[in-house]
Write an enzyme that holds these catalytic residues in place. Sequence first.
Site, PDB file in Angstrom:
ATOM      1  N   GLY A  53       0.809  -1.218   0.000  1.00 38.42           N
ATOM      2  CA  GLY A  53       0.000   0.000   0.000  1.00 38.42           C
ATOM      3  C   GLY A  53       0.836   1.258   0.000  1.00 38.42           C
ATOM      4  N   ASP A  54       1.861   1.299   0.824  1.00 33.16           N
ATOM      5  CA  ASP A  54       2.537   2.584   1.033  1.00 33.16           C
ATOM      6  C   ASP A  54       4.049   2.476   1.169  1.00 33.16           C
ATOM      7  OD1 ASP A  54       2.166   5.391   1.320  1.00 33.16           O
ATOM      8  OD2 ASP A  54       2.665   5.203   3.447  1.00 33.16           O
TER       9      ASP A  54
END
Lengths: 164, 164
Positions: free
Chosen positions: A18-19
Amino acid sequence: MTRLTKEQKAYIAGFVDGDGCINAQLVRRPEYTLHFQIRVTLTFFQKTTRHWMLLYLHKLLKHGSVRKRNDGMSEYAIVGKDPVKQCLQLLYPYLKLKKVQARRVLQIIDQLQKDQDPQAFVKLCEVVDTFQDLNDSKRRTITSDTVRSQFLSLHLLPVPVETI
Amino acid sequence: MTRLTKEQKAYIAGFVDGDGCINAQLVRRPEYTLHFQIRVTLTFFQKTTRHWMLLYLHKLLKHGSVRKRNDGMSEYAIVGKDPVKQCLQLLYPYLKLKKVQARRVLQIIDQLQKDQDPQAFVKLCEVVDTFQDLNDSKRRTITSDTVRSQFLSLHLLPVPVETI
């Protein structure tokens, strides 16, 4: 790091997908025999208001270091062959979105050697080039072309047949 | 959805913490008795080149729908009390960064009722207000103040003592 549970590894892999950023870059190192270094990294960024999240990840992964930048962002960076390899091997089975990046970084790490043959090094730099598109990153200033040109001018590579 | 393994739940929770959005917003609904709706959502965004990732998450979570926007981005949105509650209950034990958002959305869902008392509804809208800061989102145009003002003008709320 083997003390991480499957759920913890899966959680971190999800967070990386995700990040996180799994990356390989070329860095000029005039003091190195080959003048360039392939730097491999696993990094996380968060607003400094959520600095604790990076400390939490660091507590799990053990490697690397967390710092506050002066722009309101915090950064957790794991840099270098051994720590990045250890982390990515843990996360690899659980990664989805960034599995390709992980596989290529692990491939680079396994093929990087001290006293590397320049031709083999340029081949690895071509793998590094692919991270520009994989990571939606801005156009890179140092690519395998930069390295190849410099190696040619330093007579580290055989002159290509078509230019003889 | 109980067929998800612990590792899958942990992975999705990590992905939500990294790149998902757990949100509650106020939406005007002139046809509703209370004129406003509290909309709860769990959303994911990806460049459309990685649309497959959203389809993968949808396959796991079952709820909601995936669409391609016309700006090169894809969006996977789970909207509404029941689906959002089911998803967040699964992920809650594994969330870190966005556990607060999940807890507040679950709280809102549990307290939302048909034929809700206007005063209780305004209280819930105040909880919705807190998502602006929690999610680093832009300033909202509809807040609990908007709702309170409209309720007062419609005589749905007792006039505050200090204004009598």
